[in-house]
Design a protein around this motif. Structure first.
Motif, PDB file in Angstrom:
ATOM      1  N   VAL A  94       0.946  -1.287  -0.056  1.00  0.00           N
ATOM      2  CA  VAL A  94       0.066  -0.034  -0.089  1.00  0.00           C
ATOM      3  C   VAL A  94       1.068   1.164  -0.038  1.00  0.00           C
ATOM      4  N   MET A  95       1.951   1.115   0.596  1.00  0.00           N
ATOM      5  CA  MET A  95       2.838   2.243   0.592  1.00  0.00           C
ATOM      6  C   MET A  95       3.375   2.554  -1.116  1.00  0.00           C
ATOM      7  N   LEU A  96       3.639   1.532  -1.769  1.00  0.00           N
ATOM      8  CA  LEU A  96       3.918   1.755  -2.979  1.00  0.00           C
ATOM      9  C   LEU A  96       2.568   2.278  -3.769  1.00  0.00           C
ATOM     10  N   MET A 259       8.926   0.206 -14.662  1.00  0.00           N
ATOM     11  CA  MET A 259      10.352  -0.344 -13.973  1.00  0.00           C
ATOM     12  C   MET A 259       9.924  -0.480 -12.735  1.00  0.00           C
ATOM     13  N   LEU A 260       8.954   0.215 -11.948  1.00  0.00           N
ATOM     14  CA  LEU A 260       8.653   0.078 -10.547  1.00  0.00           C
ATOM     15  C   LEU A 260       7.901  -1.216 -10.364  1.00  0.00           C
ATOM     16  N   VAL A 307       9.605  -0.062  -2.579  1.00  0.00           N
ATOM     17  CA  VAL A 307       9.297   1.111  -2.015  1.00  0.00           C
ATOM     18  C   VAL A 307      10.323   2.304  -1.840  1.00  0.00           C
ATOM     19  N   ILE A 308      11.496   1.807  -1.556  1.00  0.00           N
ATOM     20  CA  ILE A 308      12.653   2.845  -1.487  1.00  0.00           C
ATOM     21  C   ILE A 308      13.207   3.430  -2.826  1.00  0.00           C
ATOM     22  N   VAL A 309      13.003   2.722  -3.760  1.00  0.00           N
ATOM     23  CA  VAL A 309      13.260   3.121  -5.183  1.00  0.00           C
ATOM     24  C   VAL A 309      12.074   4.127  -5.647  1.00  0.00           C
TER      25      VAL A 309
END
Length: 477
Positions: A94-96, A259-260, A307-309
């Motif tokens: 859900v963050m993404l 990409m993500l 998520v970091i990316v």
């Protein structure tokens, strides 16, 4: 820490050692009564699903005569294993999803899909994309990542969310159940001596055709009759900046969004493919590079990296880190209920599993006097209905019919079909003892009655379609 690990391992051993106190018929009656009480509490009394699931799990544990001192471990066994797998996936997912939705990434992907396939084929496009992404990604992880895209398309065109949700969710379910390198079909193939590579080649076209017949066509029928409005699990008010100003979000390109989405796909492939190669003896276990790539491919780690990316490529070019942090934090609140309810669903399914119902049912069905392919489907379906887990149904059925399969002296092609048929049986009738039932219910904002009328029906038609295709191939070969 080592003491905690040792305690967890000892609990697992104790759980496996528990013997059923009743025969098959009493256990089936207890399970049926538990499901009936659960549905009554949720649908009639309107008791919260989490409370209802925990209460019925306790009552069921008492009814099957678990020793009182063991009941807490029985309850936590199913709850902790389920929530341990689901919590991180849902949280990172859900963050993404929130970042994709707020920055316009989900809209970019939706616009591209619709531009390529057209408005009327948007559900089909979502399903095809889910089939591709579902090849290495587990059902729950893939579904959580795709939720913002599904809801973005639904918000743009309106109508029941089911038009868009069921094709995608059913695609992930089909790939997860039928196609290696997912653990269920791999385990079943190994147990009956089927070739995993051939099972993969046979399973993919059957899963895709089964998805179209049992999911795509059925979803149109269900969505036309059941209206499910847009849920606010992912969508909400856009977070404002430190001074109350709204960040100037610049929608990312389609390539960035793709990409993500491909990043966790590639990372998870490391784990699933390498694990399959190690189990088949192609790679030697214990090599450092294999262990490192497998670590990157563990689903929570892959989603964490993604998520970091996403924070770097979506959030930081548009807003301060503080604003981005508030946005991802904002996504976590609504999903706490999903995580708890899904964990409680795993608790209920775990109690039924540990009650011995699966073993008792398996023993009663192991000699049905019917053809091995029908026997495989019936046993897997009944085990799925009784205890909820498709993977458990797959592995248990594989072990049960292994001797019958060996006696039948089947060709490699028919062995692969047996695996597919076991997967078909393990797919039908997802209901309240399946944690996946609760995940789908909450992610798309459906109550239990609606989920039974839609998701449960669609899972059943998917399983029947896959079985029908495999059985026809069995008859002509």
């Amino acid at each position: 820490m080592r003491a905690q690990i040792g305690r967890a391992q000892s609990i697992g051993v104790a759980m496996e050692a528990m013997d059923p106190q009743y025969g098959t018929v009493p256990l089936l009656l207890i399970a049926a009564g538990a499901v009936a009480v659960l549905l009554f509490l949720i649908m009639k009394v309107k008791l919260h699903a989490f409370v209802s699931l925990v209460l019925v799990s306790v009552l069921t544990a008492v009814a099957v005569k678990f020793p009182p001192g063991d009941i807490p471990d029985v309850l936590m066994s199913g709850f902790s294993s389920t929530i341990g797998g689901v919590a991180l996936l849902v949280a990172f997912g859900v963050m993404l999803g929130r970042l994709l939705e707020v920055t316009g990434g989900a809209q970019t992907l939706a616009d591209t899909l619709i531009g390529r396939f057209g408005e009327k084929r948007a559900p089909f496009a979502l399903g095809v994309a889910s089939l591709l992404f579902g090849f290495p990604i587990f059902f729950d992880a893939g579904l959580v990542v795709f939720v913002p895209i599904i809801l973005t398309v639904a918000r743009r065109f309106g109508g029941s969310v089911l038009y868009y949700a069921l094709p995608a969710a059913g695609a992930f379910a089909a790939m997860h159940a039928v196609v290696p390198p997912h653990p269920g079909p791999v385990a079943a193939a190994n147990l009956i001596g089927a070739n995993v590579g051939l099972t993969l080649l046979v399973g993919i076209p059957i899963a895709v055709l089964g998805w179209y017949l049992g999911v795509m066509l059925v979803s149109r029928f269900l969505a036309a009759r059941v209206n499910v409005p847009l849920t606010d699990i992912v969508f909400g008010e856009v977070e404002r900046g430190e001074n109350g100003d709204e960040p100037d979000w610049r929608p990312p390109s389609f390539g960035t969004v793709l990409m993500l989405l491909l990043l966790p796909l590639v990372l998870i492939s490391f784990n699933t493919v390498l694990s399959t190669l190690v189990e088949s003896g192609v790679l030697e276990e214990g090599q450092d590079w294999v262990g490192f790539l497998s670590l990157l491919g563990i689903t929570p780690v892959a989603l964490l990296i993604t998520v970091i990316v996403a924070i770097v490529v979506l959030g930081r070019p548009n807003a301060s880190m503080a604003t981005v942090t508030r946005i991802v934090d904002q996504a976590l609140g609504p999903v706490c209920s999903i995580i708890l309810i899904t964990g409680a669903g795993g608790m209920f399914g775990g109690v039924l599993k540990l009650s011995g119902i699966g073993d008792a049912l398996s023993g009663s069905l192991s000699d049905l006097g019917i053809s091995v392919i029908l026997q495989a489907f019936v046993i897997a379906a009944l085990l799925r209905i009784a205890q909820g887990s498709a993977t458990v149904a797959l592995t248990t059925t594989g072990g049960l019919i292994a001797s019958a399969v060996a006696d039948a002296n089947l060709s490699d092609f028919k062995l692969a079909l047996i695996v597919v048929v076991i997967a078909a049986g393990a797919t039908v009738l997802s209901h309240v003892n399946d944690s996946g039932f609760w995940l789908v219910s909450r992610l798309f904002g459906m109550d239990e009655k609606t989920t039974l009328k839609t998701w449960t029906v669609m899972e059943t038609t998917l399983g029947l379609a896959v079985f029908a295709i495999a059985y026809l191939l069995w008859l002509v070969t």
